[in-house]
Design a protein around this motif. Structure first.
Motif, PDB file in Angstrom:
ATOM      1  N   THR A 153     -19.465   0.918 -13.404  1.00 39.20           N
ATOM      2  CA  THR A 153     -19.203   0.438 -12.046  1.00 39.20           C
ATOM      3  C   THR A 153     -17.742  -0.019 -12.018  1.00 39.20           C
ATOM      4  OG1 THR A 153     -19.965  -1.782 -12.622  1.00 39.20           O
ATOM      5  CG2 THR A 153     -21.586  -0.295 -11.667  1.00 39.20           C
ATOM      6  N   GLY A 154     -16.927   0.623 -11.198  1.00 39.96           N
ATOM      7  CA  GLY A 154     -15.523   0.233 -11.052  1.00 39.96           C
ATOM      8  C   GLY A 154     -14.602   1.023 -11.955  1.00 39.96           C
ATOM      9  N   PHE A 155     -14.169   2.212 -11.485  1.00 35.86           N
ATOM     10  CA  PHE A 155     -13.304   3.076 -12.309  1.00 35.86           C
ATOM     11  C   PHE A 155     -11.914   2.468 -12.457  1.00 35.86           C
ATOM     12  CE2 PHE A 155     -10.421   6.773 -12.878  1.00 35.86           C
ATOM     13  CZ  PHE A 155     -10.964   7.274 -14.042  1.00 35.86           C
ATOM     14  N   GLY A 156     -11.417   1.843 -11.406  1.00 36.23           N
ATOM     15  CA  GLY A 156     -10.110   1.176 -11.467  1.00 36.23           C
ATOM     16  C   GLY A 156      -9.009   2.080 -11.950  1.00 36.23           C
ATOM     17  N   THR A 157      -8.341   1.658 -13.013  1.00 37.51           N
ATOM     18  CA  THR A 157      -7.208   2.423 -13.562  1.00 37.51           C
ATOM     19  C   THR A 157      -7.671   3.527 -14.511  1.00 37.51           C
ATOM     20  OG1 THR A 157      -7.018   1.049 -15.529  1.00 37.51           O
ATOM     21  CG2 THR A 157      -5.834   0.287 -13.557  1.00 37.51           C
ATOM     22  N   GLY A 158      -8.970   3.570 -14.806  1.00 37.11           N
ATOM     23  CA  GLY A 158      -9.476   4.575 -15.753  1.00 37.11           C
ATOM     24  C   GLY A 158      -9.316   4.147 -17.201  1.00 37.11           C
ATOM     25  N   LEU A 159      -8.872   2.902 -17.436  1.00 35.30           N
ATOM     26  CA  LEU A 159      -8.650   2.462 -18.819  1.00 35.30           C
ATOM     27  C   LEU A 159      -9.922   2.577 -19.664  1.00 35.30           C
ATOM     28  CD1 LEU A 159      -6.979   1.133 -21.076  1.00 35.30           C
ATOM     29  CD2 LEU A 159      -7.615  -1.091 -20.115  1.00 35.30           C
ATOM     30  N   ASN A 160     -11.047   2.119 -19.125  1.00 30.15           N
ATOM     31  CA  ASN A 160     -12.295   2.175 -19.903  1.00 30.15           C
ATOM     32  C   ASN A 160     -12.658   3.627 -20.222  1.00 30.15           C
ATOM     33  OD1 ASN A 160     -12.498  -0.575 -19.651  1.00 30.15           O
ATOM     34  ND2 ASN A 160     -14.033  -0.527 -18.023  1.00 30.15           N
ATOM     35  N   PHE A 161     -12.499   4.485 -19.223  1.00 30.30           N
ATOM     36  CA  PHE A 161     -12.812   5.903 -19.434  1.00 30.30           C
ATOM     37  C   PHE A 161     -11.918   6.488 -20.531  1.00 30.30           C
ATOM     38  CE2 PHE A 161     -11.337  10.248 -18.215  1.00 30.30           C
ATOM     39  CZ  PHE A 161     -12.415  10.932 -18.753  1.00 30.30           C
ATOM     40  N   VAL A 196     -18.321   4.813 -10.570  1.00 33.94           N
ATOM     41  CA  VAL A 196     -18.280   4.559  -9.117  1.00 33.94           C
ATOM     42  C   VAL A 196     -17.041   3.732  -8.793  1.00 33.94           C
ATOM     43  CG1 VAL A 196     -19.690   3.885  -7.148  1.00 33.94           C
ATOM     44  CG2 VAL A 196     -20.744   4.119  -9.377  1.00 33.94           C
ATOM     45  N   GLU A 197     -16.380   4.066  -7.716  1.00 37.50           N
ATOM     46  CA  GLU A 197     -15.200   3.290  -7.325  1.00 37.50           C
ATOM     47  C   GLU A 197     -15.101   3.205  -5.805  1.00 37.50           C
ATOM     48  OE1 GLU A 197     -12.821   1.305  -8.933  1.00 37.50           O
ATOM     49  OE2 GLU A 197     -12.536   0.928  -6.792  1.00 37.50           O
ATOM     50  N   ARG A 198     -15.092   1.987  -5.305  1.00 33.31           N
ATOM     51  CA  ARG A 198     -15.019   1.730  -3.854  1.00 33.31           C
ATOM     52  C   ARG A 198     -13.593   1.926  -3.332  1.00 33.31           C
ATOM     53  NH1 ARG A 198     -14.888   0.468   0.878  1.00 33.31           N
ATOM     54  NH2 ARG A 198     -15.569  -1.430   1.928  1.00 33.31           N
ATOM     55  N   ASP A 222     -19.012   2.684  -2.134  1.00 36.53           N
ATOM     56  CA  ASP A 222     -19.606   1.452  -2.631  1.00 36.53           C
ATOM     57  C   ASP A 222     -20.753   1.757  -3.605  1.00 36.53           C
ATOM     58  OD1 ASP A 222     -19.682  -1.660  -1.663  1.00 36.53           O
ATOM     59  OD2 ASP A 222     -21.610  -0.959  -2.442  1.00 36.53           O
ATOM     60  N   VAL A 223     -20.870   0.965  -4.660  1.00 31.79           N
ATOM     61  CA  VAL A 223     -21.951   1.197  -5.637  1.00 31.79           C
ATOM     62  C   VAL A 223     -23.318   1.285  -4.962  1.00 31.79           C
ATOM     63  CG1 VAL A 223     -21.125   0.319  -7.857  1.00 31.79           C
ATOM     64  CG2 VAL A 223     -21.988  -1.279  -6.180  1.00 31.79           C
ATOM     65  N   LEU A 224     -23.520   0.432  -3.963  1.00 28.95           N
ATOM     66  CA  LEU A 224     -24.857   0.384  -3.358  1.00 28.95           C
ATOM     67  C   LEU A 224     -25.115   1.571  -2.426  1.00 28.95           C
ATOM     68  CD1 LEU A 224     -25.125  -3.451  -2.767  1.00 28.95           C
ATOM     69  CD2 LEU A 224     -26.113  -2.083  -4.614  1.00 28.95           C
ATOM     70  N   LEU A 255     -20.686  -2.250 -17.260  1.00 30.26           N
ATOM     71  CA  LEU A 255     -20.850  -2.975 -15.997  1.00 30.26           C
ATOM     72  C   LEU A 255     -19.577  -3.782 -15.769  1.00 30.26           C
ATOM     73  CD1 LEU A 255     -22.476  -3.807 -13.566  1.00 30.26           C
ATOM     74  CD2 LEU A 255     -23.868  -5.262 -15.019  1.00 30.26           C
ATOM     75  N   ASP A 256     -18.649  -3.111 -15.070  1.00 32.08           N
ATOM     76  CA  ASP A 256     -17.351  -3.725 -14.780  1.00 32.08           C
ATOM     77  C   ASP A 256     -17.349  -4.074 -13.289  1.00 32.08           C
ATOM     78  OD1 ASP A 256     -14.822  -4.622 -15.290  1.00 32.08           O
ATOM     79  OD2 ASP A 256     -14.051  -2.749 -16.073  1.00 32.08           O
ATOM     80  N   GLY A 257     -16.204  -4.373 -12.724  1.00 34.62           N
ATOM     81  CA  GLY A 257     -16.155  -4.859 -11.339  1.00 34.62           C
ATOM     82  C   GLY A 257     -15.526  -6.222 -11.445  1.00 34.62           C
ATOM     83  N   LYS A 264     -15.709 -13.550  -7.404  1.00 31.53           N
ATOM     84  CA  LYS A 264     -14.742 -12.966  -6.463  1.00 31.53           C
ATOM     85  C   LYS A 264     -15.300 -11.726  -5.768  1.00 31.53           C
ATOM     86  CE  LYS A 264     -10.847 -14.978  -8.660  1.00 31.53           C
ATOM     87  NZ  LYS A 264      -9.540 -14.976  -9.170  1.00 31.53           N
ATOM     88  N   ASN A 265     -16.422 -11.207  -6.277  1.00 31.58           N
ATOM     89  CA  ASN A 265     -16.984  -9.972  -5.730  1.00 31.58           C
ATOM     90  C   ASN A 265     -18.516 -10.066  -5.683  1.00 31.58           C
ATOM     91  OD1 ASN A 265     -17.268  -7.338  -4.891  1.00 31.58           O
ATOM     92  ND2 ASN A 265     -16.889  -6.426  -6.904  1.00 31.58           N
ATOM     93  N   PRO A 266     -19.043 -11.084  -4.982  1.00 34.72           N
ATOM     94  CA  PRO A 266     -20.503 -11.295  -5.028  1.00 34.72           C
ATOM     95  C   PRO A 266     -21.297 -10.148  -4.413  1.00 34.72           C
ATOM     96  CG  PRO A 266     -19.469 -12.772  -3.430  1.00 34.72           C
ATOM     97  CD  PRO A 266     -18.355 -12.084  -4.147  1.00 34.72           C
TER      98      PRO A 266
END
Ligand SMILES: C[S@@+](CC[C@H](N)C(=O)[O-])C[C@H]1O[C@@H](n2cnc3c(N)ncnc32)[C@H](O)[C@@H]1O
Length: 255
Positions: free
Chosen positions: A64-72, A94-96, A150-152, A167-169, A174-176
């Motif tokens: 959850t949360g691709f962001g910069t792709g660092l984890n990938f 997933v990336e919003r 959105d993930v949902l 499980l990132d995000g 800050k992101n409930p």
């Protein structure tokens, strides 16, 4: 459907990206690379699991949360180093708010040791749009499926069997909206008995929510200034549907 928007970033003096929308950092200021390796790779035991793959086997990671792709990129680098040549990696993220290609390029200059992987990703990270996008890398050995939205909204559209979750995000405080029982149930639906999950947070409601969804989660030492994080595995998988039209077909053999 939520409106499509790229990530709105600010950059600090050391070149680290910050989200203007969430007011949070993308990764630890101390070292994003070391944090990713500890929190997501090590706590999902990926080194030993990649090394134990059989020829033709596919290992699927959900995020959850691709962001910069660092984890990938870190997972891909580890897979390239340890997995047998004929095994394959499928990374579903997933990336919003996807980064623009220019922001992604700027963020990835932070990690020179990932350069061959980042360059390959950037060649394909083009025209990112809402919905599912499949990027084929390393001559088909690695597949990145980006679920933009959105993930949902996106996860319920996905049919997959993940072997591990990142499980990132941004921080739950800050992101409930993201850290909800509905998300935890989706993670369980897309998992099998033994699917592992790691997350940087140790928030009590996240632990309880994951437990209720069927994951057995434990607190383990966190990275950097974070005292604890959560790691675990799916213990009580969702019962496959009793009626045949909901049953998933068997996993295809071979490429
Ligand atoms: C801490 S950053 C992720 C860092 C990332 N894994 C990396 O390697 O750079 C959190 C990411 O989650 C995304 N995000 C937050 N809430 C989301 C949601 N509800 N649905 C999808 N993505 C979300 C943010 O846009 C952001 O890119």
């Amino acid at each position: 459907m939520t409106d499509f928007q790229h990530a709105q970033l600010d950059w600090d003096a050391s070149g680290q990206p910050l989200s203007r929308t969430y007011g949070d950092v993308y990764f630890s200021r101390a070292s994003g690379l070391v944090e990713t390796r500890y929190v997501f790779l090590q706590q999902n035991r990926l080194a030993e699991r990649f090394a134990a793959l059989a020829a033709g086997e596919v290992f699927t990671i959900g995020e959850t949360g691709f962001g910069t792709g660092l984890n990938f990129l870190c997972a891909w680098q580890l897979f390239a180093t340890l997995a047998p040549k004929a095994a394959r990696l499928h990374f579903v993220s997933v990336e919003r708010f996807p980064l623009t290609a220019a922001d992604l390029a700027q963020a990835l200059t932070l990690w020179p040791e990932l350069a061959p992987y980042s360059a390959a990703l950037q060649r394909q990270y083009q025209a990112i749009h809402p919905g599912f996008q499949r990027l084929i890398l390393d001559d088909g050995r690695v597949t990145l499926t980006l679920l933009v939205g959105d993930v949902l909204e996106r996860l319920p559209e996905l049919d997959a069997r993940c072997d591990a979750w990142f499980l990132d995000g941004f921080a739950p405080a800050k992101n409930p909206e993201m850290w909800t029982p509905a998300l935890f149930v989706e993670l369980a639906r897309l998992s099998h008995a033994g699917t592992t999950l790691a997350t940087f947070t140790c928030a009590g409601f996240v632990r309880r929510g994951l437990n209720e969804a069927g994951f057995a989660m434990a607190k383990v030492p966190g990275f950097g200034h974070k005292r604890e994080m959560l790691a675990g595995a799916l213990e009580r998988p969702v019962t496959p549907a009793a009626v045949p039209w909901y049953a998933r077909p068997p996993r295809p053999q071979g490429p």
